[in-house]
Every structure is written in structure tokens, then in C-alpha cells.
Scaffold this motif. Structure first.
Motif: not given
Length: 334
Positions: A169-176
């Protein structure tokens, strides 16, 4: 698309749709956007630039100025398909289908390469807005997510080594979601690579989709280790230039950069007047350029630089000395 998303487009443009002469039976060449608008089962012909090579297995993503499309073929059944690499411009004809939400061309009826070395600049998106760019309009396009500070595993743990067929995950983002492909191996691959952890970086990749329901499931797929872009994308010199293979009439200048760029050397007898220069346009992080026809036993001042699409990095001139030019016989009489 929101103006925060900066798209620089292709270095070489694409023409609009090209109709065929009446009665020829030859399908018209469509833009990728026009082809994507047709129903599955339609046979289409497009011209676009390839975004990846075998590091993604049997799939090649292609893009023109406005849209992207996935191409799928087994190299053994489609000669030459496996040799396609990023930067190849091709014309391709095939049938549209949807596979787990991803619009792709399969089977491929024919293709031929028009050019190579064509550069596509990515759609640039700040990491805070990344999930807004994970949409159907950007499917199969090249994106670059700016200002990433970490990749995390779905559990929230910061990733220190990347594994094939794994999600992050990108910076821990849900959906990233970031997907690492198992075929991206070797010295330039992503499998077993270490993502930056001590500085902000950018993540470049193709936006794909895997959703059996056809909804959502977008994932950014980096291709090689160079898609983890550090130092703002500039070449960034990491080693001072040094001379190797020194002879009486020359030497080879070697140096390294953080990110790929071309190799440029200016040199002369006066550090304020570097009258001679040489360039190698190949993009690399390990730079080597031989200088010949120099004067034996002489100090030359050498300035190295490297340029890529982001900009140029230049080092201050440093002195190198050619060999004396004398031959020494080992053993016996001189």
C-alpha cells in the motif's frame, strides 16, 4: 481529470483516427480511447507505445496520447511479441475482451513495430490524491505517484524487501494498492529489491485492474527497480568520476548516478575552457566513456554530467593525467 494531475504527454505525438480507403476491407486505425469504447468481441487496430517488457510476463501495456490498453499473447504463438520492450511504437490488430475487469486485446491477429526508443511521460499524481487517479479512465496508463514515504504490507508493516506476486500500500492508504510481479527479477528487477525508507520517493507504474466483479480492483504495477524513483528523478551523481584503463593517449571516465541518465563528458587543458566533449545517449546509472587521442603525460580537466527527462546533474571539473606513453619491457635488457 483534476488539474493537480500533471500529464506531460508523449515526446512524439499521435495522429487522430485514420480511416481506410472505401472498399479495401482494411480496418481503420483507431485511437486507443476510441477502441476502448467499443464492445468486447470487436476487432480493432491501434497505434501506441509499449510501456513494459517481459518483466510483466505475457502482457504488454500500451498507451497513446489519451488512453492505455493491455495486450495479452503467449510469445510461442505470437512470434516477436515476447521481444517487445518499453518504448517500442507498434501497430497492432486484435479482438477486445474483458478479463477480471481489465480491458485487453486477446487474441492478437497481427502487429508490427514502427519505431523504438519512444518515451512516454507519466501522469503525475501526489500521493495524497493517489486513490482518485485509480479509475477506469487511467487503466493501462503510466502513472507516477509523487512524495511516497513508505510502502506497507496490508498488515501495516513497513516493507523493507519486495516479494513477487505480493501487494503493498502507498503510505498505508486503503485503495492505494501496489502489485509486484514475480517476473520482475534479476539485477534490475523488483523482486528482492529494497524500497527507499529514509527519504521521500516516487513510485512509477502501469495502472492495471483485477476485479472479478468488474468494479474496483485497481492496482499500480511498477515494472523494474528504477520505477522506485529517488532524488526527484534527476540522475544525482553518487560517485566521483575516476579514470580507468589509463594509457599514454587516453583513459576511460567512469562514474555512477542514482537514477538513469545519459553520459556527458567535457574536457580540456584549462578547467575554465573545456573545449572538447563527448556524449553517449544510452540511459544508465553506470557511466563509462573513453577519451582518446590525448597528449601523453598531460593533465586534463574533466567535467562529467548526466541528463534525463527530469533534468541535468553536473559535477565540477577534476584533473586526470594521461600515462607517460613509455613502454616498459619486463625482464631481459632494455
Amino acid at each position: 481529470m483534476n488539474s493537480l494531475f500533471l500529464f506531460a504527454g508523449l515526446f512524439t505525438g499521435f495522429a487522430s483516427e485514420t480511416p481506410s480507403p472505401p472498399g479495401t476491407g482494411i480496418p481503420p486505425v483507431l485511437t486507443v480511447k476510441a477502441a476502448r469504447a467499443l464492445a468486447p468481441g470487436s476487432t480493432v487496430t491501434i497505434r501506441a507505445v509499449v510501456l513494459n517488457g517481459p518483466e510483466m510476463g505475457n502482457i504488454r501495456y500500451v498507451q497513446d496520447a489519451d488512453a492505455g490498453l493491455a495486450l495479452y499473447a503467449q510469445p510461442a504463438k505470437t512470434p516477436g511479441f515476447g521481444e517487445l520492450h518499453a518504448g517500442d511504437s507498434i501497430q497492432v490488430t486484435g479482438q477486445l475482451k474483458v478479463y477480471n475487469g481489465l480491458t485487453e486485446m486477446d487474441p492478437i491477429a497481427s502487429f508490427h513495430k514502427l519505431a523504438s526508443g519512444v518515451r512516454v511521460r507519466a501522469l503525475q499524481v501526489p500521493v495524497e490524491r493517489a486513490t482518485e487517479a485509480f479509475v477506469e479512465a487511467n487503466e493501462s496508463r503510466l502513472l507516477e505517484i509523487k512524495g511516497v514515504t513508505r510502502l506497507t504490507m496490508p498488515t501495516g508493516t513497513v516493507a523493507t524487501t519486495l516479494a513477487g506476486n505480493s501487494n503493498y500500500l502507498l503510505n498505508g492508504q486503503v485503495g492505494g494498492l501496489v502489485r509486484i510481479m514475480a517476473a520482475s527479477t534479476g539485477p534490475e528487477g523488483l523482486v528482492d529489491a529494497t524500497p527507499p525508507t529514509s527519504e521521500a520517493f516516487d513510485v512509477r507504474g502501469v495502472l492495471s485492474q483485477f476485479a472479478p466483479s468488474g468494479v474496483g480492483g485497481y492496482q499500480l504495477m511498477p515494472r523494474l527497480a528504477t520505477d522506485m524513483v529517488r532524488g526527484g528523478g534527476l540522475p544525482r551523481l553518487t560517485e566521483e568520476p575516476v579514470p580507468v584503463n589509463v594509457t599514454g593517449n587516453g583513459f576511460t571516465v567512469v562514474f555512477s548516478t542514482l537514477n538513469p541518465g545519459d553520459t556527458r563528458v567535457r574536457y580540456g587543458l584549462d578547467p575554465k575552457q573545456l573545449k572538447d566533449s563527448q556524449t553517449d545517449p544510452t540511459l544508465t546509472t553506470r557511466h563509462s566513456l573513453p577519451l582518446t587521442n590525448l597528449i601523453p603525460g598531460t593533465t586534463y580537466y574533466v567535467e562529467v554530467s548526466s541528463r534525463n527527462a527530469t533534468g541535468t546533474e553536473t559535477a565540477s571539473p577534476v584533473p586526470f593525467i594521461t600515462g607517460s606513453g613509455k613502454r616498459v619491457r619486463l625482464g631481459g635488457k632494455n
